[in-house]
Design an enzyme around this catalytic site. Structure first.
Site, PDB file in Angstrom:
ATOM      1  N   THR A  21       0.080   6.321  -5.580  1.00 40.33           N
ATOM      2  CA  THR A  21      -0.723   7.511  -5.996  1.00 40.33           C
ATOM      3  C   THR A  21      -1.855   7.645  -5.171  1.00 40.33           C
ATOM      4  OG1 THR A  21      -1.716   6.061  -7.717  1.00 40.33           O
ATOM      5  CG2 THR A  21       0.054   7.574  -8.473  1.00 40.33           C
ATOM      6  N   GLY A 112       0.076  -9.442  -2.368  1.00 48.32           N
ATOM      7  CA  GLY A 112      -0.298  -8.436  -3.337  1.00 48.32           C
ATOM      8  C   GLY A 112      -1.514  -8.366  -3.834  1.00 48.32           C
ATOM      9  N   SER A 114      -4.598  -7.839  -2.284  1.00 51.62           N
ATOM     10  CA  SER A 114      -5.224  -7.239  -1.431  1.00 51.62           C
ATOM     11  C   SER A 114      -6.337  -8.172  -0.700  1.00 51.62           C
ATOM     12  CB  SER A 114      -6.161  -6.186  -2.258  1.00 51.62           C
ATOM     13  OG  SER A 114      -5.318  -5.117  -2.352  1.00 51.62           O
ATOM     14  N   ASP A 161      -7.362  -0.335  -2.536  1.00 54.42           N
ATOM     15  CA  ASP A 161      -7.747  -1.844  -2.582  1.00 54.42           C
ATOM     16  C   ASP A 161      -9.326  -1.863  -2.202  1.00 54.42           C
ATOM     17  OD1 ASP A 161      -5.174  -1.936  -2.893  1.00 54.42           O
ATOM     18  OD2 ASP A 161      -4.562  -2.448  -1.071  1.00 54.42           O
ATOM     19  N   TYR A 211       6.392   0.772   3.725  1.00 54.31           N
ATOM     20  CA  TYR A 211       5.230   1.407   3.213  1.00 54.31           C
ATOM     21  C   TYR A 211       4.874   2.838   3.918  1.00 54.31           C
ATOM     22  CZ  TYR A 211       0.510   2.221   1.415  1.00 54.31           C
ATOM     23  OH  TYR A 211      -0.571   2.930   0.711  1.00 54.31           O
TER      24      TYR A 211
HETATM   25  C1  GLA Z   1      -1.036  -1.143  -1.280  1.00 55.14           C
HETATM   26  C2  GLA Z   1      -2.032  -0.148  -0.242  1.00 55.14           C
HETATM   27  C3  GLA Z   1      -2.903   0.897  -1.318  1.00 55.14           C
HETATM   28  C4  GLA Z   1      -1.779   1.548  -2.329  1.00 55.14           C
HETATM   29  C5  GLA Z   1      -0.889   0.638  -2.889  1.00 55.14           C
HETATM   30  C6  GLA Z   1       0.327   1.297  -3.690  1.00 55.14           C
HETATM   31  O1  GLA Z   1      -1.656  -2.036  -1.990  1.00 55.14           O
HETATM   32  O2  GLA Z   1      -3.099  -0.750   0.341  1.00 55.14           O
HETATM   33  O3  GLA Z   1      -3.532   2.022  -0.505  1.00 55.14           O
HETATM   34  O4  GLA Z   1      -1.165   2.697  -1.638  1.00 55.14           O
HETATM   35  O5  GLA Z   1      -0.044  -0.296  -1.890  1.00 55.14           O
HETATM   36  O6  GLA Z   1      -0.298   1.730  -4.659  1.00 55.14           O
END
Ligand code: GLA
Length: 350
Positions: A21, A112, A114, A161, A211
């Site tokens: 989003t 996942g 970050s 993130d 992505y």
């Molecule tokens: C990754 C990206 C974020 C976001 C998510 C999905 O973590 O780094 O910017 O788009 O995916 O919500």
């Protein structure tokens, strides 16, 4: 006057709900976690050839890098983040000095949580503190970090993130509105319930997963509809979109609504309702946004088999971790990591 040494820490994040989003000017509800990345920086000795260079040591990998401060060249993997942070801060007008950097962390890359954003944020904070620069507010700093990711790493990720890492606080998630820019704390009181993440075991890089393609599809959907972002979408417009753009857009529309439903459930202390929202988010990411994998599905099943009230893939998908909400008495599968909201990125020494 550069400082003699700076140390900065930036945490990883968990996103409770609101996935894919952020780059659609939508809503998300992340929080910073305790684990993160620490970067220390010292000025290179003045007058020496090193004064015009940056050297970096990645302690966990036992790898080094060195490059010219004025013109960092491209490099792969972790070096792209370091070179990108230096180049993008300089491009934004911050006066950097020749520096020796040391990086260490507790976040597994590609899981996942970050690690990328934590690395970007910690690098920027350490470099800015060493240069004795004024504090940069979260949105502009998150944008600089995201340029590192977009331009140097090749992942067209949004700002979720970096903002989560920068703005984290104890006992609260943040409702981020990516259109208005408003970030509001939302108390995360779980009582005897627990949130855990479980690594699917599949390492992902956003630069190479689907992505960027998802991001393009959202832009295409906006083009077809003549709107500037999917935040302007209303349900009557969906039928004007061809497949799979209709499914992608429906996910974004409904996921934004789930963020506010989650805020509402938390304010009522209705954790079973929060669990049902996590499940609905996962189903949508799997069936409409199509970013799940067999390994992520297996991790979700493992959490549900242990009694989770809800579980979903987290972050961009195509690998990484899943998040589960466990009621009292539920069993966390082996390898699950309990997560709780913690303070955001900070300069520890300057
Ligand atoms: C990754 C990206 C974020 C976001 C998510 C999905 O973590 O780094 O910017 O788009 O995916 O919500």
């Amino acid at each position: 006057m550069p400082a003699e040494r700076s140390v900065a820490f930036a945490p990883g994040r968990v996103n409770l709900i609101g996935e894919h989003t952020d780059y659609n000017q939508g809503l998300a509800l992340p929080f910073a976690i305790a684990a993160g990345v620490t970067v220390s920086a010292e000025p290179a000795p003045a007058g020496s050839p090193a004064a015009a260079r940056v050297s970096a040591y990645a302690r966990d990998l036992d790898e080094r890098d060195e490059f010219a401060l004025a013109a960092p060249a491209r490099a792969p993997a972790w070096r792209a983040f370091v070179r990108g942070a230096v180049a993008e801060l300089a491009r934004a007008g911050f006066p950097l000095v020749g520096t020796r950097l040391e990086i260490s962390g507790e976040l597994p890359p590609g899981a996942g949580l970050s690690s990328s954003a934590a690395l970007e944020v910690a690098l920027c904070l350490a470099l800015l503190a060493l240069a004795d620069a004024d504090v940069v507010p979260p949105w502009p700093l998150a944008r600089i970090c995201s340029r590192v990711e977009n331009e140097w790493v090749g992942a067209q990720t949004g700002l979720l993130d970096q903002l989560a890492s920068l703005c984290g606080r104890e006992r609260a998630a943040m409702r981020i509105d990516f259109r208005s820019g408003v970030i509001e704390p939302v108390a995360l009181e779980l009582g005897d319930w627990r949130l855990v993440t479980l690594d699917s075991g599949v390492v992902h890089t956003h630069a190479e997963s689907g992505y960027n393609e998802r991001r393009r599809e959202c832009a295409q959907a906006c083009e077809v509809l003549g709107i500037s972002s999917l935040r302007d979408l209303d349900p009557t417009m969906l039928s004007a979109l061809p497949a799979p753009l209709d499914a992608r857009a429906r996910h974004v529309l409904e996921e934004n609504a789930r963020v506010d439903a989650a805020v509402d459930a938390l304010s009522r202390g209705d954790l079973p309702a929060l669990g049902a929202l996590l499940d609905a988010s996962h189903a949508s990411l799997r069936d409409l946004y199509e970013v799940s994998t067999p390994e992520l599905e297996a991790a979700v099943v493992a959490l549900r088999d242990g009694g989770a009230a809800g579980a979903r893939l987290m972050g961009g998908g195509f690998g990484g971790s899943v998040l589960g909400l466990l009621p009292p008495g539920a069993l966390a599968p082996a390898g699950a990591l309990e997560v709780a909201p913690g303070a955001g990125a900070r300069v520890l020494e300057r």
